[in-house]
Design a protein around this motif. Structure first.
Motif, PDB file in Angstrom:
ATOM      1  N   GLN A 256       1.454  -4.543 -17.211  1.00 38.95           N
ATOM      2  CA  GLN A 256       1.881  -4.862 -15.850  1.00 38.95           C
ATOM      3  C   GLN A 256       2.127  -6.365 -15.716  1.00 38.95           C
ATOM      4  OE1 GLN A 256      -1.312  -3.017 -13.644  1.00 38.95           O
ATOM      5  NE2 GLN A 256      -2.373  -4.945 -13.305  1.00 38.95           N
TER       6      GLN A 256
ATOM      7  N   THR B 246      10.047  -3.489 -15.636  1.00 36.75           N
ATOM      8  CA  THR B 246       9.480  -3.351 -14.293  1.00 36.75           C
ATOM      9  C   THR B 246      10.314  -4.173 -13.320  1.00 36.75           C
ATOM     10  OG1 THR B 246       7.291  -3.213 -15.299  1.00 36.75           O
ATOM     11  CG2 THR B 246       7.376  -3.608 -12.931  1.00 36.75           C
TER      12      THR B 246
ATOM     13  N   LEU C 286      -1.268  -7.891  -9.243  1.00 38.00           N
ATOM     14  CA  LEU C 286      -1.166  -7.415 -10.617  1.00 38.00           C
ATOM     15  C   LEU C 286      -2.118  -8.162 -11.548  1.00 38.00           C
ATOM     16  CD1 LEU C 286       2.702  -6.936 -10.998  1.00 38.00           C
ATOM     17  CD2 LEU C 286       0.961  -5.173 -10.668  1.00 38.00           C
TER      18      LEU C 286
ATOM     19  N   ARG D 139      -4.654  -1.828 -14.186  1.00 41.33           N
ATOM     20  CA  ARG D 139      -3.922  -0.551 -14.182  1.00 41.33           C
ATOM     21  C   ARG D 139      -3.414  -0.215 -12.774  1.00 41.33           C
ATOM     22  NH1 ARG D 139      -7.384   2.957 -14.490  1.00 41.33           N
ATOM     23  NH2 ARG D 139      -6.067   4.692 -15.145  1.00 41.33           N
TER      24      ARG D 139
ATOM     25  N   PHE E 105      -0.453   0.053 -11.321  1.00 43.73           N
ATOM     26  CA  PHE E 105       0.613   1.042 -11.161  1.00 43.73           C
ATOM     27  C   PHE E 105       0.099   2.462 -11.357  1.00 43.73           C
ATOM     28  CE2 PHE E 105       3.438  -2.548 -12.861  1.00 43.73           C
ATOM     29  CZ  PHE E 105       3.761  -2.988 -11.582  1.00 43.73           C
TER      30      PHE E 105
ATOM     31  N   THR F   4       8.103  -1.112  -6.316  1.00 41.36           N
ATOM     32  CA  THR F   4       8.374  -1.319  -7.737  1.00 41.36           C
ATOM     33  C   THR F   4       9.008  -0.075  -8.345  1.00 41.36           C
ATOM     34  OG1 THR F   4       6.603  -2.934  -8.073  1.00 41.36           O
ATOM     35  CG2 THR F   4       7.236  -1.635  -9.984  1.00 41.36           C
TER      36      THR F   4
END
Length: 288
Positions: free
Chosen positions: A114, A142, A179, A184, A186, A256
């Motif tokens: 990420q 991303t 982020l 983790r 996402f 996102t």
């Protein structure tokens, strides 16, 4: 110092930004925004858009229409025809949306990132072992949509969609500050996993990830709105052929999209973290 400058200065301080956008009742606020944004009352609409401008670089000059019925109508605005042409080269995988490039690169077996030093697994993201195998040692990129951006997303390549999985979850902010602090992330947020095959019959998966204030993800090809809090993933089989550039759906706020491909794609030389891209712009090229 102007009000916008003051707000920008405060929100750029990491501790304050994280506190204001995460240490709050995220789900309740998101559900409230879903209701509030649809109020079709002129003074509510006008005041909401004016406040939005204070917090962002909102530019409505590309919008197809100049008057909106509600804040939601403004969030999900269409653009004037021709403003987002998609790269016609059949070997090119185009950006499905406007956005800012975040982490990207090769998937290390089944691990991606990420941000640098913050890995997560494909299985945790998509929840499907078959998809994990399809994208093992593939590529990922991303794209982060800010609140002021065009919120609709499109097919990055000609292909076929055969399944969508709705995975329930949280609504953490997805900005770089969060982020760095939430492992983790996402894999924890509500998301849709759109399983495609490209025109070359290779795996191509889009993962739109919801975030705080994202009341829903709308998918046109299924006539589906993903905004529930299920305990288990909901699977929606479909049989839909799409053309590059065809509109697939929208977010109701910034968020996102993660794009997963096979290892037969390579990134363009200009792709870098922090790059602002537009829907239709080339991201990768299929290797012959």
């Amino acid at each position: 110092m102007t009000m916008r400058s003051l707000i920008s200065s405060l929100t750029q301080q990491e501790d304050i930004n994280f506190l204001l956008t995460n240490r709050i009742p995220r789900a309740a606020l998101t559900n409230f925004m879903g209701w509030f944004s649809k109020i079709e009352q002129p003074w509510v609409r006008d005041l909401s858009i004016a406040c939005w401008r204070l917090f962002s670089d909102l530019d409505l000059s590309e919008a197809k229409k100049t008057e909106f019925s509600s804040l939601h109508d403004c969030f999900t605005r269409e653009l004037r025809p021709g403003l987002r042409p998609f790269d016609p080269d059949p070997s090119v995988l185009a950006s499905p949306s406007d956005g800012i490039v975040g982490a990207f690169g090769a998937i290390a077996d089944t691990e991606l990132f990420q941000i640098k030093g913050a890995p997560y697994s494909l299985l945790d993201l998509v929840g499907d072992p078959a998809l994990v195998e399809a994208h093992r040692n593939g590529r990922f990129i991303t794209l982060r949509l800010t609140s002021s951006m065009y919120h609709r997303f499109h097919a990055p390549h000609d292909g076929h969609i055969d399944q969508v999985t709705s995975i329930s979850g949280d609504t953490w902010n997805v900005n770089p500050i969060a982020l760095k602090r939430v492992e983790r992330l996402f894999c924890k947020n509500e998301r849709a996993v759109i399983r495609m095959r490209s025109g070359a019959d290779e795996a191509l998966t889009l993962v739109p990830v919801a975030a705080i204030l994202v009341a829903s993800i709308r998918l046109h090809f299924l006539d589906l709105v993903i905004n529930t809090r299920r305990q288990k993933p909901a699977v929606y089989p479909c049989d839909t052929t799409v053309s590059k550039g065809e509109e697939l759906g929208w977010f109701e706020h910034g968020s996102t999209i993660i794009i997963l491909t096979s290892g037969r794609f390579a990134f363009g030389d200009d792709i870098r973290e922090g790059l602002r891209v537009r829907a239709g712009q080339a991201l990768m090229r299929r290797l012959d």
